[in-house]
Design a protein around this motif. Structure first.
Motif: not given
Length: 207
Positions: A16-24, A40-43, A62-67
């Motif tokens: 799920s984290a990979r999906e969220i990162l790729e979506a972002t 919401g846009r990311i979801l 945190a998403v941007i930080g991982r990216l």
């Protein structure tokens, strides 16, 4: 030892984290401003629930930080060891600069978002400064090795490396927009670095 259920749960969260990162990443690559990339846009882009998102990340930062970590991983593949080589050739330096600019272009949407967020968020600013600082520290080590024992060596290569690294960051961020500008910036950076690392006090144009 982890139970089967725990292992399955961990793998689901990782997926799920990979999906969220790729979506972002897709949203940013599509030209979406960071301010409009809401949870919401990311979801909607990732096709995951809000509960799933928060099971993986505490917030958008945190998403941007991982990216950011992913987008800067290339720095380990672009070695600056050539800078320490006393027989360094200009062609080698040209290719090194092209590689750096090429990697930046490949990650430009995310890196631009990181820089934008770093201007507003102290945590991201510290993370970005640390990442750039690591590159500068590696560069300083190569420059020290190159200038070791030279009577023309500068007093503090660390500050030279830091200044050049941040200059490279600004140039890539502000000036690299297409193939033409990427080549021009890479060659300009190579020229600056070449003149820096090959400088000898009192040397004439033909020396």
């Amino acid at each position: 030892m982890q139970s089967f259920q725990a292992v399955v749960g961990r793998r689901r969260r990782e997926a799920s984290a990979r999906e969220i990162l790729e979506a972002t990443r897709r949203l940013l690559a599509g030209g979406e401003p960071l301010a409009r990339v809401s949870v919401g846009r990311i979801l909607a882009e990732a096709g995951v629930s809000r509960a799933t998102f928060y099971a993986c990340f505490p917030d958008k930062r945190a998403v941007i930080g991982r990216l950011a970590q992913q987008s800067l991983a290339w720095r380990e593949d672009v070695s600056g060891e050539a800078l320490a080589d006393p027989c360094l050739r200009r062609e080698t330096l040209d290719e090194l600069m092209r590689a750096i600019v090429r990697h930046w272009r490949a990650n430009r949407p995310v890196l631009s978002a990181i820089i934008e967020l770093a201007e507003q968020d102290p945590g991201m600013r510290e993370a970005w400064s640390t990442a750039v600082g690591e590159i500068a520290s590696q560069t300083a080590g190569h420059l020290r090795a190159r200038w070791d024992g030279s009577p023309d060596a500068p007093d503090d290569p660390a500050w030279i490396a830091a200044a050049m690294t941040w200059m490279f960051e600004r140039c890539c961020h502000q000036l690299v927009v297409d193939d033409v500008s990427a080549e021009a910036v890479a060659m300009a950076l190579s020229e600056i670095l070449w003149r820096t690392v090959t400088f000898r006090a009192g040397a004439g144009p033909g020396d």
